[in-house]
Design a protein around this motif. Structure first.
Motif, PDB file in Angstrom:
ATOM      1  N   LYS A  33     -16.942  35.714  40.733  1.00  0.00           N
ATOM      2  CA  LYS A  33     -16.171  34.612  40.160  1.00  0.00           C
ATOM      3  C   LYS A  33     -16.970  33.784  39.156  1.00  0.00           C
ATOM      4  CE  LYS A  33     -13.129  34.170  44.188  1.00  0.00           C
ATOM      5  NZ  LYS A  33     -12.634  33.287  45.273  1.00  0.00           N
ATOM      6  N   LYS A  34     -18.287  33.893  39.210  1.00  0.00           N
ATOM      7  CA  LYS A  34     -19.123  33.112  38.298  1.00  0.00           C
ATOM      8  C   LYS A  34     -19.478  33.876  37.016  1.00  0.00           C
ATOM      9  CE  LYS A  34     -21.196  30.247  41.932  1.00  0.00           C
ATOM     10  NZ  LYS A  34     -22.463  29.789  42.560  1.00  0.00           N
ATOM     11  N   ASP A  35     -19.031  35.113  36.906  1.00  0.00           N
ATOM     12  CA  ASP A  35     -19.292  35.863  35.678  1.00  0.00           C
ATOM     13  C   ASP A  35     -18.514  35.211  34.537  1.00  0.00           C
ATOM     14  OD1 ASP A  35     -18.526  38.041  33.602  1.00  0.00           O
ATOM     15  OD2 ASP A  35     -20.154  38.959  34.739  1.00  0.00           O
ATOM     16  N   PRO A  36     -19.170  34.835  33.433  1.00  0.00           N
ATOM     17  CA  PRO A  36     -18.489  34.079  32.373  1.00  0.00           C
ATOM     18  C   PRO A  36     -17.481  34.897  31.574  1.00  0.00           C
ATOM     19  CG  PRO A  36     -20.749  34.605  31.730  1.00  0.00           C
ATOM     20  CD  PRO A  36     -20.616  34.990  33.178  1.00  0.00           C
ATOM     21  N   LEU A  37     -17.529  36.218  31.679  1.00  0.00           N
ATOM     22  CA  LEU A  37     -16.581  37.050  30.947  1.00  0.00           C
ATOM     23  C   LEU A  37     -15.425  37.502  31.830  1.00  0.00           C
ATOM     24  CD1 LEU A  37     -15.856  38.558  28.306  1.00  0.00           C
ATOM     25  CD2 LEU A  37     -17.202  40.489  29.172  1.00  0.00           C
ATOM     26  N   SER A  38     -15.727  38.081  33.001  1.00  0.00           N
ATOM     27  CA  SER A  38     -14.669  38.652  33.843  1.00  0.00           C
ATOM     28  C   SER A  38     -14.088  37.658  34.839  1.00  0.00           C
ATOM     29  CB  SER A  38     -15.191  39.880  34.588  1.00  0.00           C
ATOM     30  OG  SER A  38     -16.256  39.538  35.444  1.00  0.00           O
ATOM     31  N   ARG A  39     -14.825  36.594  35.193  1.00  0.00           N
ATOM     32  CA  ARG A  39     -14.308  35.461  35.968  1.00  0.00           C
ATOM     33  C   ARG A  39     -13.708  35.887  37.310  1.00  0.00           C
ATOM     34  NH1 ARG A  39     -10.759  33.046  31.008  1.00  0.00           N
ATOM     35  NH2 ARG A  39      -9.454  34.735  31.778  1.00  0.00           N
ATOM     36  N   GLY A  40     -14.337  36.872  37.946  1.00  0.00           N
ATOM     37  CA  GLY A  40     -13.891  37.296  39.264  1.00  0.00           C
ATOM     38  C   GLY A  40     -12.963  38.481  39.261  1.00  0.00           C
ATOM     39  N   HIS A  41     -12.539  38.923  38.088  1.00  0.00           N
ATOM     40  CA  HIS A  41     -11.616  40.065  38.030  1.00  0.00           C
ATOM     41  C   HIS A  41     -12.311  41.331  38.516  1.00  0.00           C
ATOM     42  CE1 HIS A  41      -8.477  42.741  36.583  1.00  0.00           C
ATOM     43  NE2 HIS A  41      -9.429  43.481  36.034  1.00  0.00           N
ATOM     44  N   ILE A  42     -11.535  42.175  39.190  1.00  0.00           N
ATOM     45  CA  ILE A  42     -12.034  43.472  39.636  1.00  0.00           C
ATOM     46  C   ILE A  42     -10.855  44.432  39.682  1.00  0.00           C
ATOM     47  CG2 ILE A  42     -11.705  42.956  42.101  1.00  0.00           C
ATOM     48  CD1 ILE A  42     -14.291  44.515  42.654  1.00  0.00           C
TER      49      ILE A  42
END
Length: 711
Positions: A33-42
């Motif tokens: 969730k802290k990834d600035p690009l994917s924002r937790g998406h999987i």
């Protein structure tokens, strides 16, 4: 138990992941969730990383094909066999007798990028092929012609646009593609929340069309007519906002004069009023951006389509504009640092079909010709790097036999697949959890500037080697073998570039990335990024033209002779038989979220659920042919026939059928855990390698005339 953070490198989305690790095994994977690009998406593919690592069918050590089956061998023996095969072919028949094919996974692997490229350069062959010309070659050629570099690709600023037009793309399934955009669904919700509009043009009502404000059917292969009509409306209504570094607007007006909405509508299958309305709203939006992907690239006029998309964005003032199409500022700038060359076009041509090269590669559709046509320069040995061309190239059956007839073949793959089964030796690299990763390529195409270094999450399995180690060891042995050759012509081909390449092979990917980061952006290094395991946010895309142009004069020339020379053929569609003959349908491909081209069908996590292999057809087309839903049908094109189950679907445009890409695993001859049970033939058994885009020679995989009949 520990928690590690990293990046999924299975597709272009670069989704951030959170790994739970226990006893040298990943027990769970979540979106970071802290990834600035994917924002937790999987997506489901990322979850399957656990399965890929534990897959009993995955090769760990080299194997050699013998009369009695596959035999595991040690690395030194494997290297000796490969070097002997490649060097002897080069010595006896010349360097061009060795062919190279590189599949998509190469650009998803740091080690393949840093070490595979130096190794392949040592082979000194012009017979180079890759998935580029089955996919995005029209993108790269248009980038080269208009902006001066094959990787100068304006990216849709989806996070700030007001009007997003998608043609022949399905980012809900792909998470982008030539536009790295993880969490596309949330980005669409954000677009709508700020009052924006998403319009999809596609002959199938795709997953992306489901979340769009509008969806318009278009007849496959006619997208060039539609795009030229949109440009026509923009120019006729005077809705242009052109930058002062752009040349050729008046000439473009003359080229598109005959492509009025009323003229193209009967062929395109979209009402003239709808075309005019779409162009008017696009040009009048505060910000707008058009994006076209596989559906418009892999067709007869793919290069014209990609050129027209750029022209549309430029004429409406949406190039280099917030909310329009912007260039990226990656931490390691492959363009600015001249790590990847500008590219070149038509410097030399293929031996058999006289097709042009691009950036040193021939179109993949002519690989089979170069393997099977006698004469000086015929390919007698192949090195296949993480690819499965038997399933991914047109004319799969013929290509399958051509690989079987080679004098020698080596495959770099951790599976025995439809192509690697023909290899004399298979060299398996470690998989993604066992190696360091930094995304060199897709940071260049991302909708936001970020940087992340991922250390290996798990140790290598005993006896395994990372791809960079394989390229290092093999490259050093290959150079040594050439240096010992008594043949003068071989020694003369050893160049200073080869010496530099060998030096690069001895430097680990981690050290290479660290050096590039330190010399590129102040404050960035592998150590600095390791302190930010979720990734470092470098900010949104920013305007930067004309400074970022790589053209000699820092200007954009709209009129490109090699492209506009194909417009008369596009115009012929208005008066010739552009609509299929009686009884014919037009076939297109499709991709699935739970699939990844021609692999990842060997994990139960991804293959469970409803079958996804069927031919989709509109109910009216089935009724007209007396075919029932679920029946077994024969699909026949000019290139061949396959049998497949049919599924009635009103998501298809009448007159159009769809078959998925990447199936056809019954060929391997190896009993795999899951893939052997995956149904479905290969669509490329009925696509014709003789049919290519007239400009770039990219493969034609969409808009193929077929007939269907009940078995």
């Amino acid at each position: 138990m520990t928690v590690e953070f990293g990046t999924c490198n299975l597709c272009e989305a670069m989704c951030g992941l959170e790994f739970t690790v226990e006893d040298n095994a990943v027990t769970s994977i979540r979106g970071d969730k802290k990834d600035p690009l994917s924002r937790g998406h999987i997506c489901p593919k990322a979850l399957s990383l656990i399965d890929l690592h534990a897959d009993p069918d995955r090769l760990i050590k080299p194997v050699r094909r013998t009369d009695s089956g596959w035999q595991e061998i040690e690395w030194d023996e494997a290297y000796r066999i490969v070097v002997d095969g490649l060097v002897s072919t080069r010595r006896d028949h010349g360097a061009n007798a060795v062919g190279i094919y590189q599949g998509n996974p190469n650009v998803h692997s740091l080690g393949a990028m840093t070490h595979g490229i130096p190794f392949t350069s040592m082979l000194r062959t012009r017979n180079r092929y890759s998935a580029t010309s089955l996919d995005q070659l029209p993108h790269q050629l248009v980038n080269h012609l208009m902006y001066g570099h094959q990787l100068v690709l304006p990216i849709p600023d989806i996070d700030r646009t007001d009007f997003f037009l998608v043609l022949g793309g399905n980012p809900m399934a792909s998470n982008g593609s030539m536009m790295t955009v993880p969490d596309f669904a949330q980005r669409v919700r954000d677009l709508k929340a700020r009052g924006g509009t998403l319009v999809v043009v596609d002959p199938r009502r795709t997953e992306t069309a489901d979340v769009a404000d509008e969806h318009h059917f278009v007849r496959p292969g006619t997208d060039a007519l539609l795009l030229l009509a949109l440009v026509n409306v923009v120019l006729e209504t005077g809705a242009t906002r052109v930058a002062d570094y752009v040349d050729g607007v008046s000439e473009i007006a003359s080229f598109v004069r005959d492509f009025a909405p009323e003229a193209v509508a009967p062929v395109v299958g979209m009402a003239a009023e709808a075309i005019t309305d779409l162009a008017t709203r696009f040009a009048g939006a505060e910000s707008a951006v058009a994006y076209g992907r596989m559906g418009v690239s892999t067709q007869k006029f793919g290069t014209v389509c990609q050129w027209a998309i750029q022209v549309l964005n430029i004429l409406t003032g949406n190039l280099d504009r917030v909310g329009g199409a912007l260039l990226t500022d990656p931490a390691i700038d492959l363009v600015e640092r001249k790590i990847v060359g500008r590219g070149h076009f038509d410097k030399w041509r293929s031996r058999v079909r006289d097709l042009p090269e691009f950036a040193g590669e021939f179109p993949s559709s002519t690989l089979v010709d170069e393997m099977t046509t006698p004469g000086d320069g015929r390919i007698r040995a192949m090195a296949v790097f993480s690819g499965n061309p038997v399933l991914s190239m047109p004319g799969g059956d013929t290509l399958d036999q051509a690989f079987a007839d080679l004098d020698f073949m080596v495959s770099f793959d951790f599976y025995i697949n439809e192509t690697s089964r023909h290899a004399d030796v298979i060299l398996p690299p470690t998989m993604s959890l066992e190696r360091d990763h930094y995304d060199l390529i897709f940071s260049t195409f991302a909708v936001r500037n970020t940087a992340k270094f991922m250390p290996a999450v798990l140790p290598k399995k005993p006896g395994a080697k990372a791809d960079w180690e394989i390229f290092r060891d093999l490259g050093i042995r290959y150079q040594a073998a050439l240096a010992q050759s008594p043949v003068d012509r071989v020694r003369r081909r050893l160049s200073p570039k080869s010496v530099v390449a060998e030096a690069r092979l001895r430097l680990s990917p981690r050290r290479t990335v660290d050096a590039l980061l330190r010399s590129g952006r102040k404050g960035l290094s592998v150590r600095a990024l390791s302190k930010s395991p979720h990734g470092t946010d470098l900010g949104p895309l920013r305007p930067g033209l004309p400074a970022k142009l790589r053209t000699r004069d820092k200007r954009i020339q709209l009129v490109q002779d090699v492209v506009v020379g194909d417009l008369p053929a596009v115009h012929d569609m208005l008066t010739t038989a552009s609509v299929p003959a009686d009884g014919q349908l037009l076939m297109i491909g499709r991709r699935h979220l739970r699939s990844n081209n021609s692999w990842m069908h060997n994990t139960a996590r991804l293959t469970k659920g409803k079958p996804r292999h069927q031919l989709l057809a509109h109910p009216d087309d089935l009724r007209a042919r007396g075919i029932g839903d679920g029946a077994l049908v024969t699909v026949t094109s000019a290139a061949g026939s396959v049998s497949i189950e049919v599924l009635a679907s009103d998501r298809m445009m009448p007159g159009v059928v769809s078959m998925p890409h990447g199936f056809g695993h019954q060929r391997t001859g190896v009993e795999l855990s899951v893939a052997s049970t995956v149904k479905g033939p290969s669509v490329n058994d009925i696509t014709d390698p003789q049919q290519v885009d007239a400009v770039s020679a990219n493969a034609v995989l969409n808009g193929i005339p077929v007939t269907i009949a009940a078995v």
